[in-house]
Write a protein that holds these residues in place. Structure first.
Motif, PDB file in Angstrom:
ATOM      1  N   PRO A 122       0.801  -1.221   0.000  1.00  0.00           N
ATOM      2  CA  PRO A 122       0.000   0.000   0.000  1.00  0.00           C
ATOM      3  C   PRO A 122       0.833   1.270   0.000  1.00  0.00           C
ATOM      4  O   PRO A 122       0.355   2.323  -0.443  1.00  0.00           O
ATOM      5  N   ASP A 123       2.078   1.186   0.485  1.00  0.00           N
ATOM      6  CA  ASP A 123       2.830   2.434   0.649  1.00  0.00           C
ATOM      7  C   ASP A 123       4.339   2.264   0.535  1.00  0.00           C
ATOM      8  O   ASP A 123       5.088   3.093   1.027  1.00  0.00           O
ATOM      9  N   PHE A 124       4.823   1.225  -0.096  1.00  0.00           N
ATOM     10  CA  PHE A 124       6.264   0.990  -0.121  1.00  0.00           C
ATOM     11  C   PHE A 124       6.981   2.115  -0.864  1.00  0.00           C
ATOM     12  O   PHE A 124       6.603   2.492  -1.977  1.00  0.00           O
ATOM     13  N   GLY A 125       8.030   2.652  -0.221  1.00  0.00           N
ATOM     14  CA  GLY A 125       8.814   3.713  -0.846  1.00  0.00           C
ATOM     15  C   GLY A 125       8.072   5.013  -0.999  1.00  0.00           C
ATOM     16  O   GLY A 125       8.509   5.901  -1.749  1.00  0.00           O
ATOM     17  N   GLY A 126       6.937   5.136  -0.306  1.00  0.00           N
ATOM     18  CA  GLY A 126       6.168   6.372  -0.412  1.00  0.00           C
ATOM     19  C   GLY A 126       5.297   6.449  -1.651  1.00  0.00           C
ATOM     20  O   GLY A 126       4.871   7.546  -2.037  1.00  0.00           O
ATOM     21  N   HIS A 127       5.010   5.289  -2.261  1.00  0.00           N
ATOM     22  CA  HIS A 127       4.185   5.263  -3.469  1.00  0.00           C
ATOM     23  C   HIS A 127       3.036   4.265  -3.295  1.00  0.00           C
ATOM     24  O   HIS A 127       3.192   3.214  -2.695  1.00  0.00           O
ATOM     25  N   SER A 128       1.899   4.600  -3.850  1.00  0.00           N
ATOM     26  CA  SER A 128       0.665   3.847  -3.632  1.00  0.00           C
ATOM     27  C   SER A 128       0.578   2.597  -4.496  1.00  0.00           C
ATOM     28  O   SER A 128       1.138   2.529  -5.599  1.00  0.00           O
ATOM     29  N   TRP A 129      -0.182   1.629  -4.006  1.00  0.00           N
ATOM     30  CA  TRP A 129      -0.502   0.435  -4.794  1.00  0.00           C
ATOM     31  C   TRP A 129      -1.318   0.798  -6.030  1.00  0.00           C
ATOM     32  O   TRP A 129      -1.292   0.082  -7.033  1.00  0.00           O
ATOM     33  N   ARG A 130      -2.019   1.931  -5.970  1.00  0.00           N
ATOM     34  CA  ARG A 130      -2.868   2.299  -7.110  1.00  0.00           C
ATOM     35  C   ARG A 130      -2.043   2.628  -8.346  1.00  0.00           C
ATOM     36  O   ARG A 130      -2.433   2.277  -9.465  1.00  0.00           O
ATOM     37  N   ILE A 131      -0.883   3.283  -8.166  1.00  0.00           N
ATOM     38  CA  ILE A 131      -0.042   3.552  -9.326  1.00  0.00           C
ATOM     39  C   ILE A 131       0.686   2.287  -9.761  1.00  0.00           C
ATOM     40  O   ILE A 131       0.877   2.039 -10.951  1.00  0.00           O
ATOM     41  N   ARG A 132       1.062   1.428  -8.817  1.00  0.00           N
ATOM     42  CA  ARG A 132       1.748   0.186  -9.184  1.00  0.00           C
ATOM     43  C   ARG A 132       0.837  -0.769  -9.949  1.00  0.00           C
ATOM     44  O   ARG A 132       1.293  -1.560 -10.775  1.00  0.00           O
ATOM     45  N   CYS A 133      -0.455  -0.692  -9.675  1.00  0.00           N
ATOM     46  CA  CYS A 133      -1.414  -1.579 -10.344  1.00  0.00           C
ATOM     47  C   CYS A 133      -1.934  -1.007 -11.656  1.00  0.00           C
ATOM     48  O   CYS A 133      -2.626  -1.712 -12.400  1.00  0.00           O
ATOM     49  N   PRO A 143      -0.715  -0.464 -14.644  1.00  0.00           N
ATOM     50  CA  PRO A 143      -0.520  -1.212 -15.895  1.00  0.00           C
ATOM     51  C   PRO A 143      -1.411  -2.440 -16.014  1.00  0.00           C
ATOM     52  O   PRO A 143      -1.610  -2.957 -17.116  1.00  0.00           O
ATOM     53  N   PHE A 144      -1.952  -2.916 -14.885  1.00  0.00           N
ATOM     54  CA  PHE A 144      -2.800  -4.103 -14.920  1.00  0.00           C
ATOM     55  C   PHE A 144      -4.276  -3.752 -15.042  1.00  0.00           C
ATOM     56  O   PHE A 144      -5.128  -4.636 -15.018  1.00  0.00           O
ATOM     57  N   VAL A 145      -4.555  -2.454 -15.188  1.00  0.00           N
ATOM     58  CA  VAL A 145      -5.937  -1.984 -15.313  1.00  0.00           C
ATOM     59  C   VAL A 145      -6.213  -1.501 -16.717  1.00  0.00           C
ATOM     60  O   VAL A 145      -7.231  -1.813 -17.319  1.00  0.00           O
ATOM     61  N   MET A 146      -5.316  -0.706 -17.253  1.00  0.00           N
ATOM     62  CA  MET A 146      -5.588  -0.074 -18.542  1.00  0.00           C
ATOM     63  C   MET A 146      -4.267   0.275 -19.216  1.00  0.00           C
ATOM     64  O   MET A 146      -3.248   0.455 -18.559  1.00  0.00           O
ATOM     65  N   ALA A 147      -4.318   0.351 -20.546  1.00  0.00           N
ATOM     66  CA  ALA A 147      -3.170   0.836 -21.294  1.00  0.00           C
ATOM     67  C   ALA A 147      -3.157   2.354 -21.181  1.00  0.00           C
ATOM     68  O   ALA A 147      -4.122   3.011 -21.546  1.00  0.00           O
ATOM     69  N   SER A 148      -2.100   2.917 -20.664  1.00  0.00           N
ATOM     70  CA  SER A 148      -2.077   4.349 -20.423  1.00  0.00           C
ATOM     71  C   SER A 148      -0.647   4.848 -20.403  1.00  0.00           C
ATOM     72  O   SER A 148       0.253   4.150 -19.926  1.00  0.00           O
ATOM     73  N   PRO A 149      -0.410   6.064 -20.898  1.00  0.00           N
ATOM     74  CA  PRO A 149       0.940   6.626 -20.803  1.00  0.00           C
ATOM     75  C   PRO A 149       1.270   7.107 -19.398  1.00  0.00           C
ATOM     76  O   PRO A 149       2.413   7.442 -19.119  1.00  0.00           O
ATOM     77  N   MET A 150       0.288   7.110 -18.496  1.00  0.00           N
ATOM     78  CA  MET A 150       0.521   7.684 -17.174  1.00  0.00           C
ATOM     79  C   MET A 150       1.601   6.939 -16.399  1.00  0.00           C
ATOM     80  O   MET A 150       2.451   7.547 -15.751  1.00  0.00           O
ATOM     81  N   TYR A 151       1.566   5.614 -16.418  1.00  0.00           N
ATOM     82  CA  TYR A 151       2.517   4.846 -15.615  1.00  0.00           C
ATOM     83  C   TYR A 151       3.953   5.109 -16.067  1.00  0.00           C
ATOM     84  O   TYR A 151       4.847   5.275 -15.233  1.00  0.00           O
ATOM     85  N   SER A 152       4.180   5.148 -17.371  1.00  0.00           N
ATOM     86  CA  SER A 152       5.544   5.359 -17.869  1.00  0.00           C
ATOM     87  C   SER A 152       6.038   6.769 -17.561  1.00  0.00           C
ATOM     88  O   SER A 152       7.250   7.018 -17.528  1.00  0.00           O
ATOM     89  N   GLU A 153       5.115   7.700 -17.317  1.00  0.00           N
ATOM     90  CA  GLU A 153       5.493   9.071 -16.994  1.00  0.00           C
ATOM     91  C   GLU A 153       5.743   9.265 -15.499  1.00  0.00           C
ATOM     92  O   GLU A 153       6.321  10.272 -15.085  1.00  0.00           O
ATOM     93  N   TYR A 154       5.299   8.315 -14.697  1.00  0.00           N
ATOM     94  CA  TYR A 154       5.446   8.436 -13.238  1.00  0.00           C
ATOM     95  C   TYR A 154       6.885   8.132 -12.840  1.00  0.00           C
ATOM     96  O   TYR A 154       7.506   7.195 -13.339  1.00  0.00           O
ATOM     97  N   ARG A 155       7.423   8.917 -11.903  1.00  0.00           N
ATOM     98  CA  ARG A 155       8.808   8.756 -11.468  1.00  0.00           C
ATOM     99  C   ARG A 155       8.831   8.276 -10.014  1.00  0.00           C
ATOM    100  O   ARG A 155       8.454   9.011  -9.101  1.00  0.00           O
ATOM    101  N   PHE A 156       9.281   7.050  -9.821  1.00  0.00           N
ATOM    102  CA  PHE A 156       9.333   6.477  -8.481  1.00  0.00           C
ATOM    103  C   PHE A 156      10.502   7.026  -7.661  1.00  0.00           C
ATOM    104  O   PHE A 156      10.564   6.794  -6.457  1.00  0.00           O
ATOM    105  N   ASP A 157      11.407   7.758  -8.306  1.00  0.00           N
ATOM    106  CA  ASP A 157      12.512   8.365  -7.564  1.00  0.00           C
ATOM    107  C   ASP A 157      12.146   9.756  -7.065  1.00  0.00           C
ATOM    108  O   ASP A 157      12.995  10.470  -6.508  1.00  0.00           O
ATOM    109  N   GLU A 158      10.885  10.147  -7.238  1.00  0.00           N
ATOM    110  CA  GLU A 158      10.393  11.415  -6.729  1.00  0.00           C
ATOM    111  C   GLU A 158       9.225  11.148  -5.786  1.00  0.00           C
ATOM    112  O   GLU A 158       8.680  10.044  -5.742  1.00  0.00           O
TER     113      GLU A 158
END
Length: 224
Positions: free
Chosen positions: A27-38, A40-55
């Motif tokens: 739910p919160d590993f590294g300060g990032h939500s399960w919703r963004i990690r999931c 790619p398994f919901v829909m094809a979208s450019p959003m995930y590739s644009e998200y930066r886990f180092d921020e």
């Protein structure tokens, strides 16, 4: 129906995530939500590739992934090539009753003895109670939790009275909030359910003897 289908998408995403990584999303590993990690398994979208886990999740780059333009492309209609700008879109399954599409309508239950493991990944072997009577994700209303925020429903501090505000399982649906069980089945929770029964449905290894058939027979679970 929309809300039920949205929750079905949530369940499918978590299930597919587990199939890929052999663990459930944190739910919160590294300060990032399960919703963004999931995502790619919901829909094809450019959003995930644009998200930066180092921020941070709410950095200027991340917080705008569902509102800013992405790379333009062309589509073809019956008459000609028509330029079309591909835009980020709000998170794919907000509740239809939600006042803000950027707020999370569906929260994971988080705790040491809940489906969501704080700052870690839950394995299937840890789910010792009957998955048919163990809740993983719930609907909430009036929440101000952004869908990218690593914040969910903490079972140590939540209210176990249904429809008791944004810190409870809640809904504006007359028949009660929709909940996702650990076998990926979806039901509506009768708002009159007692606190002790609901607490038993939240734990993953509490040893409570609950059956879905009995819960349905008692009118505590309703068809979605």
């Amino acid at each position: 129906m929309n809300c039920t289908n949205n929750m079905r998408s949530v369940g499918l995403a978590i299930k597919n995530y587990h199939a890929a990584f052999k663990r459930y999303p944190s739910p919160d590993f590294g300060g990032h939500s399960w919703r963004i990690r999931c995502l790619p398994f919901v829909m094809a979208s450019p959003m995930y590739s644009e998200y930066r886990f180092d921020e941070r999740w709410n950095s200027p780059n991340n917080i705008t992934i569902d509102t800013r333009p992405f790379q333009s492309k062309k589509i073809v209609d019956e008459n000609a090539d028509v330029p079309m700008e591909v835009l980020g879109i709000p998170y794919p399954y907000p509740c239809p009753y939600s006042d803000n599409a950027h707020f999370a309508s569906y929260l994971m239950l988080v705790g040491d003895n809940a489906f969501g493991k704080p700052s870690g990944w839950r394995k299937n072997s840890e789910l010792l109670d009957d998955p048919e009577s163990t809740i993983a994700v719930v609907e909430t209303t009036d929440t101000t939790t952004h869908w990218l925020s690593p914040s969910d429903l903490n079972v140590a501090t939540m209210s176990f009275t249904v429809n008791d505000g944004p810190n409870s399982i809640s809904s504006r649906h007359p028949r009660g909030p929709v909940v996702l069980f650990c076998d990926w089945a979806i039901y509506r929770l009768n708002p009159s359910i007692d606190e002790d029964t609901l607490k038993a449905m939240v734990t993953i290894s509490g040893g409570e003897e609950l059956s879905r058939e009995l819960l349905i027979e008692r009118g505590l679970l309703l068809e979605p």
